[in-house]
Structure formats: structure tokens, C-alpha cells
Design an enzyme around this catalytic site. Structure first.
Site, mmCIF file in Angstrom:
data_model
loop_
_atom_site.group_PDB
_atom_site.id
_atom_site.type_symbol
_atom_site.label_atom_id
_atom_site.label_comp_id
_atom_site.label_asym_id
_atom_site.label_seq_id
_atom_site.Cartn_x
_atom_site.Cartn_y
_atom_site.Cartn_z
ATOM 1 N N GLU A 33 -3.261 1.758 8.662
ATOM 2 C CA GLU A 33 -2.871 3.643 8.273
ATOM 3 C C GLU A 33 -2.271 3.991 9.198
ATOM 4 O OE1 GLU A 33 -2.018 3.314 4.980
ATOM 5 O OE2 GLU A 33 -3.606 2.936 4.367
ATOM 6 N N HIS A 34 -1.615 5.026 8.841
ATOM 7 C CA HIS A 34 -1.497 5.764 9.712
ATOM 8 C C HIS A 34 -0.990 5.223 11.092
ATOM 9 C CE1 HIS A 34 -1.830 10.113 8.549
ATOM 10 N NE2 HIS A 34 -1.942 9.302 7.066
ATOM 11 N N THR A 35 0.138 4.063 11.696
ATOM 12 C CA THR A 35 -0.265 3.111 12.383
ATOM 13 C C THR A 35 1.791 3.174 12.951
ATOM 14 O OG1 THR A 35 -0.050 1.510 11.199
ATOM 15 C CG2 THR A 35 -2.142 1.637 12.491
ATOM 16 N N ASP A 36 2.237 3.118 11.349
ATOM 17 C CA ASP A 36 3.614 2.751 10.651
ATOM 18 C C ASP A 36 4.648 3.789 12.507
ATOM 19 O OD1 ASP A 36 4.077 5.306 9.066
ATOM 20 O OD2 ASP A 36 4.378 4.114 8.192
ATOM 21 N N SER A 122 -0.049 10.266 -5.698
ATOM 22 C CA SER A 122 -1.198 9.387 -5.805
ATOM 23 C C SER A 122 -1.327 8.572 -4.483
ATOM 24 C CB SER A 122 -1.893 8.839 -7.119
ATOM 25 O OG SER A 122 -1.503 9.355 -8.318
ATOM 26 N N LEU A 124 1.552 6.386 -3.523
ATOM 27 C CA LEU A 124 1.224 4.941 -3.880
ATOM 28 C C LEU A 124 2.993 5.016 -3.820
ATOM 29 C CD1 LEU A 124 -1.049 4.168 -7.258
ATOM 30 C CD2 LEU A 124 -1.479 3.898 -5.316
ATOM 31 N N SER A 126 5.393 7.140 -4.387
ATOM 32 C CA SER A 126 6.504 7.284 -5.607
ATOM 33 C C SER A 126 7.637 7.632 -5.447
ATOM 34 C CB SER A 126 5.717 8.659 -6.678
ATOM 35 O OG SER A 126 5.898 9.490 -6.139
ATOM 36 N N ASP A 171 6.551 3.320 3.502
ATOM 37 C CA ASP A 171 6.712 3.073 2.041
ATOM 38 C C ASP A 171 8.534 2.751 1.707
ATOM 39 O OD1 ASP A 171 4.059 3.537 2.355
ATOM 40 O OD2 ASP A 171 5.149 5.983 2.073
ATOM 41 N N TYR A 220 -0.868 15.998 7.406
ATOM 42 C CA TYR A 220 -0.145 14.666 7.495
ATOM 43 C C TYR A 220 0.345 14.339 8.915
ATOM 44 C CZ TYR A 220 2.312 10.534 7.254
ATOM 45 O OH TYR A 220 3.669 9.249 8.253
HETATM 46 C C1 GLA Z 1 2.168 7.873 4.135
HETATM 47 C C2 GLA Z 1 3.837 7.078 4.946
HETATM 48 C C3 GLA Z 1 4.070 6.603 5.694
HETATM 49 C C4 GLA Z 1 2.557 6.268 6.401
HETATM 50 C C5 GLA Z 1 1.432 6.326 6.018
HETATM 51 C C6 GLA Z 1 0.044 5.663 6.100
HETATM 52 O O1 GLA Z 1 2.492 6.782 3.088
HETATM 53 O O2 GLA Z 1 4.926 7.894 4.449
HETATM 54 O O3 GLA Z 1 4.490 6.556 6.438
HETATM 55 O O4 GLA Z 1 2.766 6.419 7.573
HETATM 56 O O5 GLA Z 1 1.249 7.515 4.249
HETATM 57 O O6 GLA Z 1 -0.100 5.042 6.762
#
Ligand code: GLA
Length: 384
Positions: A33-36, A122, A124, A126, A171, A220
Site C-alpha cells: 500500500e502506497h508503494t506504487d 470503498s 475497491l 470504482s 488500480d 492521500y
Molecule cells: C489508491 C491509489 C493507488 C495506490 C493506493 C494505495 O488506490 O489509486 O494508486 O496508491 O491508493 O496503495
């Protein structure tokens, strides 16, 4: 997923034309998470919640977008699209049209009907599902196509440049490239990936805290800035660290005292999360569910304590899952500050697990959660 036959007849009734129909899934992130945006690793799976896009050409040069979810129709000039988003659902398809136009595609007039069941806000994805489904639909009218990774990048650009949300690639990538019954370990630096089968005996139980989350909200981008500030400190001492992906825990110990305390903690999460994500894929590939579950637990603690990306409700949902029969691992998934937890659960126990977790969460928080037993699904494609 909604029934494409129903969308087809809705589209016919509204636009008097027979559409081509495309589907793009939402996603759940198992870990990473938050690594992309730090060019690191993520391991999501596409899920069986999706957006459908039905499209047919029209001769008046208009782009007419209809959302069944919002019960609203909007009309635009194909040759004069608004230059920026306006905080409206139509931003996502328009953003994609805008980016495709910038790539030299001349989008003809068209009618588009959109209908999705990915729960909104949520965590996921969308939005990514809507972007990717729209992209496939638009491209089909121009007889054009892109390889999945390129399509994902174009849709990410729509979100970054048009919608104005500073998200990473995860995503859009998994929505475009997911595979049935597989998680995907993505290297967000070069977009190379490895597929990891999710064994039949494992269910993805997604538990919605019902606390809304938004990537374009303030938290974020703040977290992103804080972690990037930590990277800049390391980069000032050691060259070759343009992103936290390139930093090590040793770097952090050496120069952490020069960072704002919050930045230090954000970087500690990102650097350790990258290591955990690669290790989690190895564990999944060798069928070591115990180790995978342990890494997910560790990832949640890091996300919650160091990254401060969780919330009371998500921490509660994860805590309440811990001693339920069948649990392999649980953590908050997605952008954070609400949304859903992902629980890997033994398939045989999944229904009882979902019921017990829902009851416990409702009793503890007074909020009735939505709990879905999902499976890893295919990425975006045309439906016949
Ligand atoms: C959201 C962002 C992604 C990613 C995640 C955290 O889903 O759209 O790019 O940064 O948060 O992992």
C-alpha cells in the site's frame, strides 16, 4: 457483476442502437500500500465487481454519456471536450477521451451507457474500473487497441491530469491486466509482473467499514508528500534514490534524524512494505498461507501505526477478524482512511466468517457493514 443483457436493452431503448459492451473490474489489494507511486511493488487481484460500458456510434458529433448508477445523461461535443474535470462522474470517461485525443485518436460521436456494481468510495477502485471500461469502449469505435500495461498508463494519466487525483498505477493496471484466480505482483517501476495463483481453498472476504474514502481528498496527497520528503533527505546523501523503492531501512536509520518525524514514519512503512510485498508473493507462490497471513498482519500494523493511513473502524474490523475460524490474514486495503479490509479466509469457513465478522463489527461500532465473498477475476475485456 450486472447482467450485460440488461444493459444492452437499456442502451437500445435509450439510444435506438445496438451497442458493443465492455467490462472492467474493480480490485482488492492483498498487500503493498502506497508503494506504487514510489515505484515499488503491489500485489492486487481483480474482483467480481465491475463497470460495464455499452457504446454505439452516432452521427451528430456528440458524446452522450449515460450513467445508470447516477440516473443522469450528459452531452458533450466530441470536437470540444471540456479541458479539465469538474468533480463529476463524467470526468472519468471524459478524462480518458481527452488523453486518447492527446495521443492522436479522433473520437467520433458516440452514445455510452455506464453501469457498475463496484461499491463507490470503498477503496475497491470504482474509478479505475470506469476509466478502463470507457477506454476499451472508445478505442473500439476507432478500431484501435493498446497492450494492457499501456492502456493502464493512459487511464492513470486521465485520473492524474484530467480528474486531478494524484494516484499511482496499481488500480488501472490490475483492472486492465487481472487474471481469473490470480493475484498479480506488479513492479511499478517497469510494469513487469508475476502472476500468483490463489488456491481454490482460499476466499477473498472483503469487509466494507462503510467509512468513505477518497484519493482526491486531503490525506492521500499529504501522505504522498510526507513520504516523498523522506526520500529527498536520503537522496541528498546518496545518489540513485529517486524513489523510496531505491531506499533501504539502513538509509532510514542513517539519515532519519534529518527528517520530519512524520516523514520518517511514512518512509519506514513504504520501505518495509516493499520488502513484505515481494515476500508475500513468494509465500503465495509456494503455498505458505501462514507466512502470507503473517505478512498481511504486519502490513496492517505498519499502515496503521507508521503510515497513519487507517481509521478506528478499519482497525476494529481487522482486530475483530483475528480469532475467527478460517482467517489466514487481514488488513486494510486500498488508499486508506476508510474503505474495506481484505480477509484471506479458508473457503470452507468463508460464509460463517463473513457472518460472524459482520455481527461483531455491527455490535462494536453500531455500523452495519457490507461483507462480500469475492474471487479473483479476469481483467477488462469485451463481452459478447
Ligand atoms: C489508491 C491509489 C493507488 C495506490 C493506493 C494505495 O488506490 O489509486 O494508486 O496508491 O491508493 O496503495
Amino acid at each position: 457483476m450486472h447482467d450485460p443483457a440488461v444493459l444492452r436493452s437499456m442502451h437500445r431503448a435509450r439510444f435506438q442502437a445496438d451497442p458493443a459492451i465492455f467490462v472492467a473490474p474493480g480490485r482488492v489489494n492483498l498487500i503493498g500500500e502506497h508503494t506504487d507511486y514510489a515505484e515499488g511493488f503491489v500485489m492486487p487481484a481483480a474482483i467480481n465487481f465491475a463497470t460495464l460500458a455499452a457504446i454505439s456510434p452516432r452521427s451528430d458529433g456528440k458524446i452522450v454519456l449515460y450513467s445508470e448508477n447516477y440516473g443522469e445523461e450528459k452531452t458533450f461535443d466530441a470536437s470540444a471536450l471540456p479541458p479539465k474535470g469538474s468533480q463529476h462522474w463524467s470526468d472519468y470517461p471524459l478524462g480518458v477521451a481527452h488523453i486518447l485525443a492527446g495521443e492522436g485518436h479522433k473520437l467520433p460521436g458516440c452514445s455510452v451507457s455506464l453501469w457498475g456494481d463496484v461499491p463507490l468510495g470503498s477503496g475497491l477502485s470504482s474509478s479505475a474500473a470506469l476509466e478502463v471500461a470507457s477506454a476499451l469502449a472508445f478505442l473500439s469505435l476507432m478500431d484501435a487497441s493498446y497492450p494492457g500495461p499501456v492502456l493502464a498508463r493512459l487511464c492513470q494519466r486521465a485520473e492524474n491530469e484530467y480528474v486531478g487525483a494524484n494516484c499511482g498505477i496499481m488500480d488501472q493496471f490490475i483492472s486492465a491486466n487481472g487474471q481469473e484466480n490470480h493475484a498479480l505482483l506488479l513492479d511499478c517501476r517497469d510494469l513487469s509482473y508475476k502472476l500468483a495463483p490463489i488456491p481454490d481453498h482460499v476466499a477473498l472476504v472483503i469487509a466494507n467499514t462503510m467509512v468513505k474514502h477518497s484519493v482526491s481528498g486531503g490525506d492521500y496527497p499529504t501522505r504522498r508528500r510526507e513520504s516523498e520528503a523522506a526520500c529527498a533527505v536520503i537522496a541528498s546523501h546518496r545518489s540513485g534514490v529517486p524513489f523510496l523503492r531505491d531506499a533501504t531501512l539502513e538509509d532510514l536509520e542513517k539519515w532519519g534524524h534529518e527528517m520530519e518525524p512524520k516523514s520518517y514514519l511514512r518512509a519506514k512503512h513504504v520501505i518495509s512494505e516493499n520488502l513484505r510485498t515481494v515476500a508475500a508473493c513468494d509465500a503465495l507462490l509456494r503455498g505458505d498461507m501462514k507466512e502470507l497471513g503473517r505478512l498481511m498482519g504486519e502490513a496492517h500494523v505498519s499502515y496503521s501505526r507508521d503510515f497513519e493511513g487507517s481509521c478506528v473502524e478499519a482497525d476494529t474490523m481487522v482486530a475483530l477478524a483475528q480469532d475467527l475460524p478460517g482467517l489466514i490474514g487481514a488488513r486494510l486495503t486500498g488508499g486508506g482512511f476508510g474503505g474495506c479490509t481484505i480477509n484471506l479466509v479458508e473457503q470452507a469457513e468463508a460464509a460463517a466468517f463473513a457472518e460472524a465478522l459482520g455481527a461483531r463489527y455491527a455490535a462494536q461500532t453500531g455500523i452495519v457493514p457490507e461483507i462480500h465473498i469475492c474471487h479473483a477475476s479476469a481483467g477488462a475485456h469485451r463481452l459478447e
